[in-house]
Design a protein around this motif. Structure first.
Motif, short mmCIF file in Angstrom:
data_model
loop_
_atom_site.label_atom_id
_atom_site.label_comp_id
_atom_site.label_asym_id
_atom_site.label_seq_id
_atom_site.Cartn_x
_atom_site.Cartn_y
_atom_site.Cartn_z
N MET A 1 27.86 33.36 -5.93
CA MET A 1 26.83 33.89 -6.83
C MET A 1 26.88 33.15 -8.17
O MET A 1 26.93 33.75 -9.24
CB MET A 1 27.03 35.38 -7.03
N LYS A 2 26.90 31.83 -8.12
CA LYS A 2 27.09 31.05 -9.34
C LYS A 2 25.90 31.13 -10.30
O LYS A 2 26.03 30.77 -11.47
CB LYS A 2 27.37 29.59 -9.01
N PHE A 3 24.76 31.61 -9.82
CA PHE A 3 23.60 31.73 -10.70
C PHE A 3 23.28 33.18 -11.05
O PHE A 3 22.16 33.50 -11.45
CB PHE A 3 22.37 31.07 -10.06
N ASP A 4 24.28 34.04 -10.92
CA ASP A 4 24.10 35.43 -11.31
C ASP A 4 23.70 35.49 -12.79
O ASP A 4 24.28 34.80 -13.63
CB ASP A 4 25.40 36.20 -11.09
N HIS A 5 22.67 36.27 -13.09
CA HIS A 5 22.13 36.44 -14.44
C HIS A 5 21.32 35.23 -14.92
O HIS A 5 20.93 35.19 -16.08
CB HIS A 5 23.22 36.75 -15.46
N GLY A 179 23.43 21.21 -25.22
CA GLY A 179 23.91 21.90 -24.03
C GLY A 179 22.93 21.95 -22.89
O GLY A 179 23.08 22.77 -21.97
N VAL A 180 21.92 21.10 -22.91
CA VAL A 180 20.89 21.09 -21.86
C VAL A 180 20.98 19.77 -21.09
O VAL A 180 21.00 18.70 -21.70
CB VAL A 180 19.48 21.25 -22.45
N THR A 181 21.06 19.85 -19.77
CA THR A 181 21.09 18.64 -18.95
C THR A 181 19.75 18.45 -18.26
O THR A 181 19.05 19.42 -17.93
CB THR A 181 22.20 18.69 -17.89
N VAL A 182 19.41 17.19 -18.05
CA VAL A 182 18.15 16.83 -17.38
C VAL A 182 18.47 15.72 -16.39
O VAL A 182 18.96 14.65 -16.78
CB VAL A 182 17.09 16.34 -18.38
N ASN A 183 18.21 15.96 -15.12
CA ASN A 183 18.48 14.97 -14.08
C ASN A 183 17.31 14.89 -13.11
O ASN A 183 16.44 15.76 -13.10
CB ASN A 183 19.76 15.34 -13.32
N ALA A 184 17.32 13.85 -12.29
CA ALA A 184 16.26 13.66 -11.30
C ALA A 184 16.86 13.50 -9.91
O ALA A 184 17.95 12.93 -9.76
CB ALA A 184 15.41 12.44 -11.65
N VAL A 185 16.16 13.99 -8.92
CA VAL A 185 16.53 13.74 -7.53
C VAL A 185 15.44 12.89 -6.90
O VAL A 185 14.26 13.03 -7.19
CB VAL A 185 16.72 15.06 -6.74
N ASP A 231 27.23 24.84 -13.14
CA ASP A 231 28.21 24.49 -14.16
C ASP A 231 29.07 23.30 -13.77
O ASP A 231 29.61 22.61 -14.65
CB ASP A 231 29.10 25.70 -14.46
N ASP A 232 29.23 23.05 -12.47
CA ASP A 232 30.03 21.91 -12.03
C ASP A 232 29.42 20.58 -12.47
O ASP A 232 30.11 19.56 -12.49
CB ASP A 232 30.20 21.91 -10.52
N ALA A 233 28.13 20.59 -12.80
CA ALA A 233 27.43 19.36 -13.20
C ALA A 233 27.18 19.32 -14.70
O ALA A 233 26.30 18.59 -15.17
CB ALA A 233 26.11 19.23 -12.44
N ARG A 234 27.95 20.06 -15.47
CA ARG A 234 27.69 20.17 -16.91
C ARG A 234 27.83 18.84 -17.65
O ARG A 234 27.26 18.67 -18.73
CB ARG A 234 28.62 21.20 -17.55
N PHE A 235 28.59 17.88 -17.08
CA PHE A 235 28.81 16.59 -17.74
C PHE A 235 27.95 15.49 -17.11
O PHE A 235 28.18 14.31 -17.32
CB PHE A 235 30.30 16.22 -17.65
N ILE A 236 26.94 15.89 -16.36
CA ILE A 236 26.03 14.95 -15.70
C ILE A 236 24.64 15.14 -16.29
O ILE A 236 24.06 16.22 -16.18
CB ILE A 236 25.98 15.18 -14.19
#
Length: 250
Positions: A1-5, A179-185, A231-236
């Motif tokens: 439930m990593k996106f709880d709240h 504190g905001v990340t922006v990535n593309a797939v 949160d695991d991708a906070r530095f990406i």
């Protein structure tokens, strides 16, 4: 439930990759809002999701209509709360109007740019200020490996999707200090309803051009989106992740 709240928005989330991402967010605890012309396929799948009625808001509407998008985000904020996660999934090629650039028409270019690039900018512009103020946010943009491969007959689509990559990098640089990340797939060949219209020989050629030897599923993209939103991708941030079975290797 990593996106709880967490509150997640998926544009073009009524089917295919968007629906898979919406279901993934729900499975991992988020409350989710979806904007799409046709939400019926997702709504059918929601019957198997506990508390879906309370945790998923499905709105039928055109993502290329600025007024509709504005009203959608107003409703999301009023009913669910401020947006934490945005997956700018909506987009498409010219499809049946695709062909050699020398035979193409400007009206088609404008449509492809609108639905595949400007929708991403428009939704991001709506949520970015709030994310910046709260010092948290995740934006994941949908590009395509067509932007890097430069597939013949898809000049307008490749242009729009490379624009998404450039936009992703510029916005990531602006928002990183907050504190905001922006990535593309960048998906490659993914089994969606659009593939149902392809001839068997075309599908066979796509598989032959993919080193992995098979066509991906929407869930393959949803898994990557979930990772980048977590949160695991906070530095990406500012990155472009290809999910195409090795068709294009960076």
């Amino acid at each position: 439930m990593k996106f709880d709240h967490r509150i997640a928005v998926v544009t073009g989330g009524g089917q295919g990759i968007g629906a898979a991402a919406a279901l993934r967010f729900l499975d991992e605890g988020a409350r989710v809002a979806v904007l799409d012309l046709d939400c019926a396929p997702l709504i059918e799948q929601l019957a198997a999701v506990p508390d879906a009625a309370a945790r998923c808001l499905c709105v039928a509407g055109d993502c290329t209509d600025a007024a509709i998008v504005c009203a959608f985000f107003d409703r999301v904020e009023a009913e669910l709360g401020p947006v934490d996660l945005l997956f700018n999934n909506v987009g498409q090629s010219a499809r049946e109007r695709s062909g050699p650039f020398i035979a193409s028409e400007e009206a088609t270019w404008r449509f492809v740019l609108e639905v595949s690039l400007l929708t991403t900018m428009r939704a991001s512009r709506r949520v970015a200020p709030g994310m910046r103020e709260r010092s948290f946010g995740r934006i994941v943009n949908m590009s395509s490996d067509a932007a890097l491969v430069g597939d013949s007959g898809l000049a307008d689509y490749a242009t729009a999707k490379m624009g998404v990559i450039g936009f992703t990098r510029a916005l990531a640089r602006e928002l990183a200090p907050h504190g905001v990340t922006v990535n593309a797939v960048c998906p490659g060949a993914i089994r969606t309803r659009a593939h149902d219209k392809l001839k068997p020989e075309v599908l066979a050629r796509i598989v032959a051009d993919t080193p992995a030897g098979f066509i991906g599923a929407p869930e393959d993209i949803a898994a990557a989106v979930s990772f980048l939103a977590g949160d695991d991708a906070r530095f990406i941030t500012g990155q472009t992740l290809l999910i195409d079975g090795g068709r294009w290797m960076v």
